[in-house]
Design a protein around this motif. Sequence first.
Motif, PDB file in Angstrom:
ATOM      1  N   ASP A 163       0.852  -1.186   0.000  1.00  0.00           N
ATOM      2  CA  ASP A 163       0.000   0.000   0.000  1.00  0.00           C
ATOM      3  C   ASP A 163       0.891   1.241   0.000  1.00  0.00           C
ATOM      4  OD1 ASP A 163      -2.160  -1.679   0.140  1.00  0.00           O
ATOM      5  OD2 ASP A 163      -2.559  -1.343   2.269  1.00  0.00           O
ATOM      6  N   TRP A 164       0.372   2.344  -0.510  1.00  0.00           N
ATOM      7  CA  TRP A 164       1.145   3.577  -0.559  1.00  0.00           C
ATOM      8  C   TRP A 164       0.203   4.760  -0.374  1.00  0.00           C
ATOM      9  CZ3 TRP A 164      -0.035   6.908  -4.681  1.00  0.00           C
ATOM     10  CH2 TRP A 164      -0.779   6.340  -5.711  1.00  0.00           C
ATOM     11  N   ARG A 165       0.743   5.947  -0.277  1.00  0.00           N
ATOM     12  CA  ARG A 165      -0.104   7.114  -0.076  1.00  0.00           C
ATOM     13  C   ARG A 165       0.403   8.317  -0.860  1.00  0.00           C
ATOM     14  NH1 ARG A 165       0.830  10.096   5.635  1.00  0.00           N
ATOM     15  NH2 ARG A 165       3.075  10.445   5.455  1.00  0.00           N
ATOM     16  N   ARG A 209      -9.078  11.339   7.298  1.00  0.00           N
ATOM     17  CA  ARG A 209      -8.522  11.285   8.647  1.00  0.00           C
ATOM     18  C   ARG A 209      -9.605  10.865   9.623  1.00  0.00           C
ATOM     19  NH1 ARG A 209      -6.202  16.552  11.684  1.00  0.00           N
ATOM     20  NH2 ARG A 209      -8.451  16.936  11.862  1.00  0.00           N
ATOM     21  N   GLU A 245       4.167   9.398  -2.265  1.00  0.00           N
ATOM     22  CA  GLU A 245       5.202   9.636  -1.262  1.00  0.00           C
ATOM     23  C   GLU A 245       6.541   9.024  -1.653  1.00  0.00           C
ATOM     24  OE1 GLU A 245       5.476   9.437   3.589  1.00  0.00           O
ATOM     25  OE2 GLU A 245       4.342   7.875   2.542  1.00  0.00           O
ATOM     26  N   ASP A 246       6.505   7.830  -2.248  1.00  0.00           N
ATOM     27  CA  ASP A 246       7.768   7.177  -2.568  1.00  0.00           C
ATOM     28  C   ASP A 246       8.548   7.885  -3.661  1.00  0.00           C
ATOM     29  OD1 ASP A 246       6.011   6.486  -4.586  1.00  0.00           O
ATOM     30  OD2 ASP A 246       5.966   4.358  -4.092  1.00  0.00           O
ATOM     31  N   SER A 265      -3.159  12.510   4.834  1.00  0.00           N
ATOM     32  CA  SER A 265      -2.787  11.749   3.624  1.00  0.00           C
ATOM     33  C   SER A 265      -3.384  10.342   3.678  1.00  0.00           C
ATOM     34  CB  SER A 265      -1.264  11.650   3.505  1.00  0.00           C
ATOM     35  OG  SER A 265      -0.702  12.922   3.257  1.00  0.00           O
ATOM     36  N   PRO A 266      -4.205   9.974   2.708  1.00  0.00           N
ATOM     37  CA  PRO A 266      -4.863   8.658   2.742  1.00  0.00           C
ATOM     38  C   PRO A 266      -3.969   7.540   2.219  1.00  0.00           C
ATOM     39  CG  PRO A 266      -5.580   9.852   0.811  1.00  0.00           C
ATOM     40  CD  PRO A 266      -4.642  10.777   1.558  1.00  0.00           C
ATOM     41  N   GLN A 267      -4.272   6.327   2.645  1.00  0.00           N
ATOM     42  CA  GLN A 267      -3.572   5.136   2.176  1.00  0.00           C
ATOM     43  C   GLN A 267      -4.322   4.556   0.987  1.00  0.00           C
ATOM     44  OE1 GLN A 267      -0.945   4.568   4.115  1.00  0.00           O
ATOM     45  NE2 GLN A 267      -0.124   2.584   3.543  1.00  0.00           N
ATOM     46  N   ASP A 269      -4.637   1.236  -1.913  1.00  0.00           N
ATOM     47  CA  ASP A 269      -4.280  -0.164  -2.155  1.00  0.00           C
ATOM     48  C   ASP A 269      -3.040  -0.240  -3.027  1.00  0.00           C
ATOM     49  OD1 ASP A 269      -6.452  -0.986  -0.747  1.00  0.00           O
ATOM     50  OD2 ASP A 269      -7.679  -1.511  -2.476  1.00  0.00           O
TER      51      ASP A 269
END
Length: 303
Positions: A163-165, A209, A245-246, A265-267, A269
């Motif tokens: 997962d990422w955001r 949030r 983010e990455d 910041s949401p996560q 899939d």
Amino acid sequence: MASQDFNDLLAFVAVARERSFTRAAAKLGVVQSTLSHTIKRLEMQMGLRLLTRTTRSVGLTEAGERLQQSLAPRIEEIERDIAALMSLRDTPSGSIRITLSEHALETVVWPRLAPVLAKYPDVKVEFSLDIGFRNIVKDGFDAGIRLGESVEKDMIAVRIGPDWRLVAVASPAYLKQHPRPRLPQDLIRHACIKRRLAAGGHYVWEFARNGAELRVRVEGQLTFNDSGAMIDAAVKGFGIAYVPEDMVAQRIRSGELIVVLDDWSPQFDGYYIYYPTSRQNSAAFKVIVDALRYHEARQKKRG
């Protein structure tokens, strides 16, 4: 049927799949003028107009649509059988077409595939960058890579990433001149670097949030459809960008960019590679899937 007639039918299916003489000719390894002549000859032999041509696009007539629906499944079956036979070779070989986003390619797919493909020179991969939704079978792709929530339900899906955001980032210089946003709604008073979607509209920034979700329609001087350009503009102080983010982790560590609204910041899939059942028989395709397959334990160890 004469072999020449069968080759003409194969040429027609290629054009029907690609909706382009240029792309079909490149895929078949012939010049465009030869392909155009082949299609005209087929239409004359059948006494039917199969394609509608304009300066910008190629479409199918009703007769062409019916011919494609009849031929495509048979040709695909032959291609699958050949792929299965080719899998008996000691060395995997074949061509794989994948549709995916720029972010998926840069952060997950290419880092995993590059060292593997170096070992298999006969496995050829075409990457088609696209953030829109595609019918991979209809559009002639072997597989697609999308977020888990976007994967077509009738496909086999294999997770290939964590997962990422998304994070909102701005340069120190920009934040010296503008008050740091405390809530997503504050962004309407900021210069934001917008993203153009494949469908033509702008991405509406999504935040979450404690179970609350907000969508903010931002404004700003610049719009891109490329994350790299958005990041560069943010570094140069043109405003706030909302990017994976990455892709900005190094710039955050170096101090070039600062995260704002971090707790909003949401996560999302992680990415999955998805494909129809028919692709499982290809040794070349198995190389791709095995290289991309996500192993959570391995990922945590690396972290």
